[in-house]
Write a protein that holds these residues in place. Structure first.
Motif, PDB file in Angstrom:
ATOM      1  N   THR A 189      40.272 -43.959  53.977  1.00 15.01           N
ATOM      2  CA  THR A 189      40.383 -42.575  54.428  1.00 15.01           C
ATOM      3  C   THR A 189      39.071 -41.813  54.351  1.00 15.01           C
ATOM      4  OG1 THR A 189      42.663 -42.595  53.640  1.00 15.01           O
ATOM      5  CG2 THR A 189      41.736 -40.469  54.227  1.00 15.01           C
ATOM      6  N   LEU A 190      38.309 -41.997  53.293  1.00 18.70           N
ATOM      7  CA  LEU A 190      37.086 -41.224  53.139  1.00 18.70           C
ATOM      8  C   LEU A 190      36.095 -41.527  54.261  1.00 18.70           C
ATOM      9  CD1 LEU A 190      35.506 -39.151  51.572  1.00 18.70           C
ATOM     10  CD2 LEU A 190      34.690 -40.983  50.051  1.00 18.70           C
ATOM     11  N   ALA A 191      35.898 -42.804  54.565  1.00 19.65           N
ATOM     12  CA  ALA A 191      35.003 -43.165  55.664  1.00 19.65           C
ATOM     13  C   ALA A 191      35.542 -42.646  56.995  1.00 19.65           C
ATOM     14  CB  ALA A 191      34.811 -44.674  55.722  1.00 19.65           C
ATOM     15  N   ASN A 192      36.859 -42.745  57.177  1.00 17.66           N
ATOM     16  CA  ASN A 192      37.466 -42.296  58.436  1.00 17.66           C
ATOM     17  C   ASN A 192      37.285 -40.793  58.650  1.00 17.66           C
ATOM     18  OD1 ASN A 192      38.366 -44.884  58.988  1.00 17.66           O
ATOM     19  ND2 ASN A 192      40.426 -44.537  58.203  1.00 17.66           N
ATOM     20  N   ILE A 193      37.574 -40.023  57.620  1.00 18.54           N
ATOM     21  CA  ILE A 193      37.514 -38.567  57.793  1.00 18.54           C
ATOM     22  C   ILE A 193      36.074 -38.082  57.844  1.00 18.54           C
ATOM     23  CG2 ILE A 193      37.597 -37.890  55.357  1.00 18.54           C
ATOM     24  CD1 ILE A 193      39.528 -36.282  58.327  1.00 18.54           C
ATOM     25  N   THR A 194      35.163 -38.809  57.218  1.00 23.14           N
ATOM     26  CA  THR A 194      33.743 -38.473  57.338  1.00 23.14           C
ATOM     27  C   THR A 194      33.283 -38.653  58.780  1.00 23.14           C
ATOM     28  OG1 THR A 194      33.313 -39.105  55.043  1.00 23.14           O
ATOM     29  CG2 THR A 194      31.419 -39.038  56.525  1.00 23.14           C
ATOM     30  N   PHE A 195      33.696 -39.752  59.388  1.00 23.84           N
ATOM     31  CA  PHE A 195      33.385 -40.001  60.803  1.00 23.84           C
ATOM     32  C   PHE A 195      33.949 -38.882  61.678  1.00 23.84           C
ATOM     33  CE2 PHE A 195      35.017 -41.930  64.813  1.00 23.84           C
ATOM     34  CZ  PHE A 195      33.792 -42.207  65.418  1.00 23.84           C
ATOM     35  N   ALA A 196      35.202 -38.507  61.435  1.00 28.21           N
ATOM     36  CA  ALA A 196      35.827 -37.448  62.232  1.00 28.21           C
ATOM     37  C   ALA A 196      35.096 -36.126  62.058  1.00 28.21           C
ATOM     38  CB  ALA A 196      37.297 -37.305  61.839  1.00 28.21           C
ATOM     39  N   SER A 197      34.651 -35.833  60.845  1.00 25.93           N
ATOM     40  CA  SER A 197      33.975 -34.553  60.592  1.00 25.93           C
ATOM     41  C   SER A 197      32.593 -34.506  61.233  1.00 25.93           C
ATOM     42  CB  SER A 197      33.870 -34.300  59.087  1.00 25.93           C
ATOM     43  OG  SER A 197      32.956 -35.200  58.478  1.00 25.93           O
ATOM     44  N   ILE A 198      31.958 -35.646  61.409  1.00 23.21           N
ATOM     45  CA  ILE A 198      30.673 -35.686  62.104  1.00 23.21           C
ATOM     46  C   ILE A 198      30.863 -35.348  63.580  1.00 23.21           C
ATOM     47  CG2 ILE A 198      28.822 -37.243  62.877  1.00 23.21           C
ATOM     48  CD1 ILE A 198      29.078 -38.639  60.146  1.00 23.21           C
ATOM     49  N   LEU A 199      31.946 -35.848  64.166  1.00 23.72           N
ATOM     50  CA  LEU A 199      32.225 -35.548  65.569  1.00 23.72           C
ATOM     51  C   LEU A 199      32.718 -34.112  65.753  1.00 23.72           C
ATOM     52  CD1 LEU A 199      33.970 -38.703  67.113  1.00 23.72           C
ATOM     53  CD2 LEU A 199      31.712 -37.785  67.639  1.00 23.72           C
ATOM     54  N   PHE A 200      33.502 -33.622  64.789  1.00 26.45           N
ATOM     55  CA  PHE A 200      34.087 -32.279  64.914  1.00 26.45           C
ATOM     56  C   PHE A 200      33.805 -31.464  63.652  1.00 26.45           C
ATOM     57  CE2 PHE A 200      36.485 -34.665  68.055  1.00 26.45           C
ATOM     58  CZ  PHE A 200      36.566 -33.757  69.115  1.00 26.45           C
ATOM     59  N   PRO A 201      32.547 -31.085  63.447  1.00 28.30           N
ATOM     60  CA  PRO A 201      32.189 -30.364  62.216  1.00 28.30           C
ATOM     61  C   PRO A 201      32.797 -28.961  62.125  1.00 28.30           C
ATOM     62  CG  PRO A 201      30.328 -30.423  63.737  1.00 28.30           C
ATOM     63  CD  PRO A 201      31.379 -31.332  64.299  1.00 28.30           C
ATOM     64  N   GLN A 202      33.261 -28.425  63.251  1.00 29.26           N
ATOM     65  CA  GLN A 202      33.840 -27.079  63.254  1.00 29.26           C
ATOM     66  C   GLN A 202      35.364 -27.099  63.163  1.00 29.26           C
ATOM     67  OE1 GLN A 202      31.634 -24.667  62.961  1.00 29.26           O
ATOM     68  NE2 GLN A 202      30.064 -26.269  63.154  1.00 29.26           N
ATOM     69  N   ASP A 203      35.955 -28.283  63.068  1.00 26.17           N
ATOM     70  CA  ASP A 203      37.412 -28.395  62.966  1.00 26.17           C
ATOM     71  C   ASP A 203      37.808 -28.171  61.512  1.00 26.17           C
ATOM     72  OD1 ASP A 203      40.070 -29.505  62.594  1.00 26.17           O
ATOM     73  OD2 ASP A 203      39.877 -30.419  64.571  1.00 26.17           O
TER      74      ASP A 203
END
Length: 254
Positions: A167-181
């Motif tokens: 989960t940590l790697a997954n959500i880090t990846f998602a936050s890089i793509l959508f830092p304003q989400d």
């Protein structure tokens, strides 16, 4: 029904379900020793093993467990030579500890991958994780995307029991793509806190995953723009494929 997560190998979870009579079933035992320790400590009797696919980190402990317990082992055709003696497929129903489980074909990670569903529980192996999906090995992106769509048809309160702590790697990846989400970044903060305490982040709910799992958001224009891919209607699997390839590249450097 009580459910225990058993950490195994590097980042696997073996799921153990038991009732008040101390009877249990074990899901995807990648190794035997951690399971045996829980069985002894809890004075549990194993009644069945269930397998989602054939990879060694999910079946490596089956034969040793069968030395101690003569129990049926349910799995897809691809697990027949790994110890499964009850072969199941899409649409089959299996009753375990008085709970009925429906078998869902969920190819993509492997060709024969399945899930075991008994509302609200889905044991989904390596198809869907919190904020991510499994790697595509012998399957195709179209198949994995279709498996995600099948899962997405389940009720929002469905609990997803994936088999890895990614989960940590997954959500880090998602936050890089959508830092304003704010939902994604808020979840990243929550996961950082859980992992700092070595707490599991699974199971997750389908309701949450619809918000933070980009692989369930392949229809969104914002994601299309981020990936610079604009599929025609009905070919959102191409977005899924591009996102998975980008995540594969991210994994090499994370």
């Amino acid at each position: 029904m009580n459910i225990i997560s058993i950490p195994a190998l590097t980042d696997n979870y073996i799921w153990l379900l038991h009732n008040d009579d101390r009877e249990c079933i074990v899901v995807d035992p990648g190794e035997a020793v951690p399971v045996l320790k829980i069985l002894v400590a809890g004075k549990l009797t194993m009644k069945a093993i269930v397998l989602t696919h054939h990879h060694h980190d999910h079946v490596g402990g089956v034969r040793e467990l069968l030395r101690y317990f003569s129990v049926p082992t349910y799995g897809p055709q691809e697990t027949k030579d790994k110890g499964a003696d009850r072969i199941v497929a899409e649409g089959d129903n299996v009753t375990l500890l008085d709970h009925d489980f429906r078998i869902l074909a969920l190819p993509g990670h492997t060709l024969g991958h399945i899930g075991f569903y008994s509302a609200p529980l889905l044991f989904c192996g390596d198809i869907i994780f919190s904020a991510g999906c499994g790697q595509i090995f012998k399957g195709m992106a179209q198949q994995m995307y279709a498996s995600f769509q099948k899962i997405n048809q389940l009720p929002p309160e469905t609990l997803l029991y994936g088999a890895h702590e990614y989960t940590l790697a997954n959500i880090t990846f998602a936050s890089i793509l959508f830092p304003q989400d704010n939902v994604i970044t808020g979840y990243q903060h929550e996961i950082n806190q859980l992992r700092a305490k070595n707490q599991p982040t699974m199971p997750t709910t389908l309701r949450l995953e619809r918000q933070i799992n980009l692989f369930l958001r392949c229809h969104e224009i914002d994601l299309h723009n981020k990936l610079n891919i604009h599929p025609i209607s009905g070919e959102e699997w191409r977005v899924f494929s591009a996102l998975r390839k980008k995540k594969d590249h991210f994994n090499k450097f994370s």
